[in-house]
Design a protein around this motif. Structure first.
Motif, PDB file in Angstrom:
ATOM      1  N   UNK A 102      26.109  -4.420 -12.883  1.00 39.46           N
ATOM      2  CA  UNK A 102      25.098  -4.526 -13.931  1.00 39.46           C
ATOM      3  C   UNK A 102      23.718  -4.344 -13.285  1.00 39.46           C
ATOM      4  N   UNK A 103      22.629  -4.718 -13.961  1.00 41.62           N
ATOM      5  CA  UNK A 103      21.308  -4.415 -13.403  1.00 41.62           C
ATOM      6  C   UNK A 103      20.256  -5.391 -13.905  1.00 41.62           C
ATOM      7  N   UNK A 104      19.117  -5.352 -13.252  1.00 44.23           N
ATOM      8  CA  UNK A 104      17.920  -6.063 -13.695  1.00 44.23           C
ATOM      9  C   UNK A 104      16.725  -5.190 -13.356  1.00 44.23           C
ATOM     10  N   UNK A 105      15.584  -5.452 -14.053  1.00 51.12           N
ATOM     11  CA  UNK A 105      14.414  -4.616 -13.815  1.00 51.12           C
ATOM     12  C   UNK A 105      13.157  -5.345 -14.271  1.00 51.12           C
ATOM     13  N   UNK A 106      12.022  -4.638 -14.135  1.00 53.51           N
ATOM     14  CA  UNK A 106      10.744  -5.129 -14.631  1.00 53.51           C
ATOM     15  C   UNK A 106      10.525  -4.467 -15.989  1.00 53.51           C
ATOM     16  N   UNK A 107      10.703  -5.204 -17.094  1.00 53.63           N
ATOM     17  CA  UNK A 107      10.697  -4.553 -18.408  1.00 53.63           C
ATOM     18  C   UNK A 107       9.370  -3.936 -18.794  1.00 53.63           C
ATOM     19  N   UNK A 108       8.255  -4.546 -18.398  1.00 54.52           N
ATOM     20  CA  UNK A 108       6.954  -4.017 -18.795  1.00 54.52           C
ATOM     21  C   UNK A 108       6.672  -2.701 -18.067  1.00 54.52           C
ATOM     22  N   UNK A 109       6.995  -2.629 -16.783  1.00 54.11           N
ATOM     23  CA  UNK A 109       6.788  -1.374 -16.064  1.00 54.11           C
ATOM     24  C   UNK A 109       7.662  -0.260 -16.635  1.00 54.11           C
ATOM     25  N   UNK A 110       8.895  -0.585 -16.987  1.00 58.00           N
ATOM     26  CA  UNK A 110       9.794   0.417 -17.546  1.00 58.00           C
ATOM     27  C   UNK A 110       9.278   0.932 -18.887  1.00 58.00           C
ATOM     28  N   UNK A 111       8.962   0.024 -19.775  1.00 58.74           N
ATOM     29  CA  UNK A 111       8.587   0.434 -21.121  1.00 58.74           C
ATOM     30  C   UNK A 111       7.168   0.989 -21.190  1.00 58.74           C
ATOM     31  N   UNK A 112       6.298   0.566 -20.286  1.00 61.49           N
ATOM     32  CA  UNK A 112       4.973   1.185 -20.218  1.00 61.49           C
ATOM     33  C   UNK A 112       5.099   2.666 -19.861  1.00 61.49           C
ATOM     34  N   UNK A 113       6.067   2.977 -19.001  1.00 61.56           N
ATOM     35  CA  UNK A 113       6.286   4.382 -18.631  1.00 61.56           C
ATOM     36  C   UNK A 113       6.803   5.182 -19.822  1.00 61.56           C
ATOM     37  N   UNK A 114       7.716   4.605 -20.613  1.00 63.31           N
ATOM     38  CA  UNK A 114       8.198   5.300 -21.810  1.00 63.31           C
ATOM     39  C   UNK A 114       7.071   5.473 -22.823  1.00 63.31           C
ATOM     40  N   UNK A 115       6.286   4.410 -23.037  1.00 63.38           N
ATOM     41  CA  UNK A 115       5.198   4.472 -24.020  1.00 63.38           C
ATOM     42  C   UNK A 115       4.177   5.539 -23.659  1.00 63.38           C
ATOM     43  N   UNK A 116       3.938   5.733 -22.367  1.00 60.86           N
ATOM     44  CA  UNK A 116       2.955   6.733 -21.930  1.00 60.86           C
ATOM     45  C   UNK A 116       3.377   8.157 -22.299  1.00 60.86           C
ATOM     46  N   UNK A 117       4.674   8.358 -22.552  1.00 65.36           N
ATOM     47  CA  UNK A 117       5.179   9.691 -22.902  1.00 65.36           C
ATOM     48  C   UNK A 117       5.077   9.994 -24.397  1.00 65.36           C
ATOM     49  N   UNK A 118       4.731   9.012 -25.217  1.00 61.07           N
ATOM     50  CA  UNK A 118       4.785   9.189 -26.669  1.00 61.07           C
ATOM     51  C   UNK A 118       3.564   9.922 -27.248  1.00 61.07           C
ATOM     52  N   UNK A 119       2.326   9.533 -26.911  1.00 55.39           N
ATOM     53  CA  UNK A 119       1.173  10.186 -27.560  1.00 55.39           C
ATOM     54  C   UNK A 119       1.087  11.679 -27.246  1.00 55.39           C
ATOM     55  N   UNK A 120       0.574  12.422 -28.208  1.00 55.38           N
ATOM     56  CA  UNK A 120       0.363  13.863 -28.039  1.00 55.38           C
ATOM     57  C   UNK A 120       1.253  14.692 -28.943  1.00 55.38           C
ATOM     58  N   UNK A 121       0.830  15.902 -29.238  1.00 54.22           N
ATOM     59  CA  UNK A 121       1.594  16.841 -30.072  1.00 54.22           C
ATOM     60  C   UNK A 121       1.906  16.252 -31.445  1.00 54.22           C
ATOM     61  N   UNK A 122       0.948  15.528 -32.007  1.00 49.56           N
ATOM     62  CA  UNK A 122       1.132  14.955 -33.337  1.00 49.56           C
ATOM     63  C   UNK A 122       1.680  13.547 -33.352  1.00 49.56           C
ATOM     64  N   UNK A 123       2.067  13.018 -32.206  1.00 48.05           N
ATOM     65  CA  UNK A 123       2.572  11.646 -32.107  1.00 48.05           C
ATOM     66  C   UNK A 123       1.491  10.732 -31.557  1.00 48.05           C
ATOM     67  N   UNK A 124       1.568   9.442 -31.887  1.00 50.75           N
ATOM     68  CA  UNK A 124       0.526   8.526 -31.434  1.00 50.75           C
ATOM     69  C   UNK A 124       1.019   7.081 -31.490  1.00 50.75           C
ATOM     70  N   UNK A 125       0.249   6.206 -30.837  1.00 55.45           N
ATOM     71  CA  UNK A 125       0.512   4.762 -30.820  1.00 55.45           C
ATOM     72  C   UNK A 125      -0.740   4.054 -31.308  1.00 55.45           C
ATOM     73  N   UNK A 126      -0.570   3.060 -32.165  1.00 50.13           N
ATOM     74  CA  UNK A 126      -1.703   2.252 -32.622  1.00 50.13           C
ATOM     75  C   UNK A 126      -1.345   0.774 -32.454  1.00 50.13           C
ATOM     76  N   UNK A 127      -2.194   0.057 -31.728  1.00 52.44           N
ATOM     77  CA  UNK A 127      -2.052  -1.391 -31.606  1.00 52.44           C
ATOM     78  C   UNK A 127      -2.921  -2.079 -32.664  1.00 52.44           C
ATOM     79  N   UNK A 128      -2.595  -3.330 -32.977  1.00 51.54           N
ATOM     80  CA  UNK A 128      -3.364  -4.074 -33.969  1.00 51.54           C
ATOM     81  C   UNK A 128      -3.186  -3.555 -35.371  1.00 51.54           C
ATOM     82  N   UNK A 129      -2.020  -2.948 -35.647  1.00 49.00           N
ATOM     83  CA  UNK A 129      -1.748  -2.372 -36.970  1.00 49.00           C
ATOM     84  C   UNK A 129      -0.513  -3.055 -37.553  1.00 49.00           C
TER      85      UNK A 129
END
Length: 496
Positions: free
Chosen positions: A173-200
């Motif tokens: 099985x495995x363990x990891x640093x969840x914030x580092x992992x998901x921050x990397x995925x989130x960084x791939x989302x914005x652009x080409x019509x896609x976006x992220x909004x906080x506080x919404x």
């Protein structure tokens, strides 16, 4: 025991980037509501598949459940496989195991593709018992887990600094640093019509229109991945129990940390290492029912220090999740929501694999791809009937809080007598008031009725919040919503 102020190690040691600014809320193919592991993974996969995606988070990305986990990436979810086999049959148990392993394998492969430094390490996972009375149960679980497809076996010894009677070991099985992992995925989302909004914060969804605190957003598909679904039309609030666990972390004086990941069948204590830290979770309880939350956290700290020789507690935080009445998450089409509304919830304290699986499953369903695990997790399944006793028991507890907490408020006393730092719920004429005197001596009063369905909130002295024991909503001291299903803040009490 002296405890530090609440702070998650994961959020203290890493944080996602602030998303690029967006003007308005442009229309997209898919709106994903919720910036935790399920929401981010779903949005990432759909963006990669060519869809335009809006990822909306009510507060900050990863500031909720995902940023406060122990971050075990394991298909061993307690002693679950014997229960699944007995309740649903060997096929469902095997399907559950296969889905969890697929989520684990995807994290492993995708982190390599993206070259993410998220401290991912392969670890064996263990469910153990200190008391000999659990040996037969552990042996049955080891057999059921192996039959389901896991590399599972019963063992007599584990790498813990205290004796155990036996354990189920699941290899690889495995363990990891969840914030580092998901921050990397989130960084791939914005652009080409896609976006992220906080506080919404999303307030409603109707006909492909998402109403938020920042305006309206149109999308062909909407995914509700807000931990507890805020739309009551699926009655998820009545089909799950909100559960809270406390967490402490510290460094052993001798520098020795355990090898592997552990969960106690006796006490529900969960243990893993993160570098030089030992992370311990425990004090399992229903949200809003602990009147001594701080004392419980202190007790957990003493247990961790005593068992692992910690030099002290360096971090402490709390985690919350929802447990379904039949033990399986709800992932798929939203009941009574039409063909384009989707939901992911009820991960039962195992969000790292279940949240990842939710992204894999829902992205497949939206893309029209057959998924082998869709039936198991179908939110509209009828297996709740097989859990009628659990369903009735949980909702009887909700009813008891709905009525009983009002009675207790009558005898709670006079809020004017509160000392700095003290809080409680009081009856003032026909009003129920949540009152707290701050450290400067000012008395702050709010309505004590949860804005979801009107249950009476309770003060959490560990995290300085107002928590609802009925369905798990949480509010900050100023009434701001910390977590749903409530979407509106506690109202200010005018005293009139």
């Amino acid at each position: 025991m002296k405890l530090p102020e609440p702070r998650s190690y994961w959020l203290a040691s890493a944080s996602p980037e602030v998303p690029p600014p967006v003007t308005g809320l442009p229309d997209v193919d898919v709106a994903v509501l919720g910036g935790g592991i399920a929401g981010i993974t779903t949005a990432y996969l759909l963006k990669r598949a060519g869809r335009t995606v809006a990822l909306l988070e009510a507060r900050r990305l990863l500031g909720g459940v995902t940023g406060h986990t122990t971050a075990k990436v394991s298909a061993q979810h307690g002693a679950i496989y014997a229960k699944l086999k007995g309740r649903f049959g060997a096929g469902t148990a095997a399907g559950y195991a296969a889905g969890q392993l697929a989520a684990l394998d995807w994290i492993r492969s995708e982190s390599a593709v993206l070259d993410v430094d998220c401290d991912l390490s392969i670890q064996d996972s263990y469910v153990y018992a200190e008391g000999s009375g659990h040996r037969d149960e552990l042996k049955r679980e080891a057999e059921a887990a192996a039959e389901a497809g896991l590399r599972a076996e019963y063992v007599d010894d584990v790498d813990l600094p205290y004796p155990v009677a036996g354990a189920v070991a699941v290899r690889g099985q495995a363990q990891f640093h969840p914030v580092r992992w998901l921050a990397a995925l989130a960084a791939e989302i914005p652009g080409d019509g896609s976006y992220i909004v906080e506080g919404a914060r999303a307030l409603d969804v109707s006909g492909g229109v998402v109403a938020t605190e920042l305006g309206r957003l149109r999308a062909r598909d909407v995914v509700v991945a807000t931990h507890t679904p805020f739309l009551d039309r699926g009655f998820f609030f009545a089909r799950m129990a909100p559960v809270r666990d406390l967490v402490v972390a510290g460094t052993p004086v001798d520098g020795l940390v355990p090898d592997g990941m552990y969960l106690s069948m006796d006490t529900h204590h969960s243990v893993r290492a993160a570098g030089s830290l030992v992370i311990v979770l425990g004090e399992h309880h229903r949200t809003g029912t602990a009147s001594d939350a701080l004392a419980r956290h202190e007790s957990l700290g003493r247990w961790a220090v005593g068992r692992f020789g910690l030099g002290g507690i360096e971090y402490r935080w709390s985690a919350q999740d929802n447990t379904t009445v039949d033990g399986l998450p709800f992932i798929g089409r939203y009941p009574f929501g039409g063909d384009h509304l989707w939901v992911a919830t009820g991960f039962g304290q195992w969000g790292m694999t279940n949240g990842t699986l939710a992204g894999l499953l829902i992205s497949d369903l939206i893309m029209g791809v057959d998924n082998p695990w869709a039936r198991i997790y179908d939110p509209g399944r009828l297996s709740v009937r097989q859990s009628a006793v659990d369903f009735a028991r949980d909702n009887a507890e909700v009813a008891a809080h709905f009525v009983g907490d009002r009675v207790r408020a009558v005898i709670a006393g006079d809020p004017s007598r509160l000392k700095p730092g003290e809080a409680g719920v009081f009856r003032q004429g026909m009003r129920l008031v949540a009152a707290r005197r701050d450290e400067a001596g000012a008395l702050v009063t709010l309505s004590a009725r949860c804005t979801h369905l009107g249950c009476v909130v309770r003060y959490n002295d560990d995290e300085n919040s107002w928590d609802c024991p009925c369905h798990g909503s949480r509010f900050d001291l100023d009434g701001t919503v910390l977590g749903g299903p409530a979407v509106r803040p506690l109202s200010q009490d005018s005293g009139e």
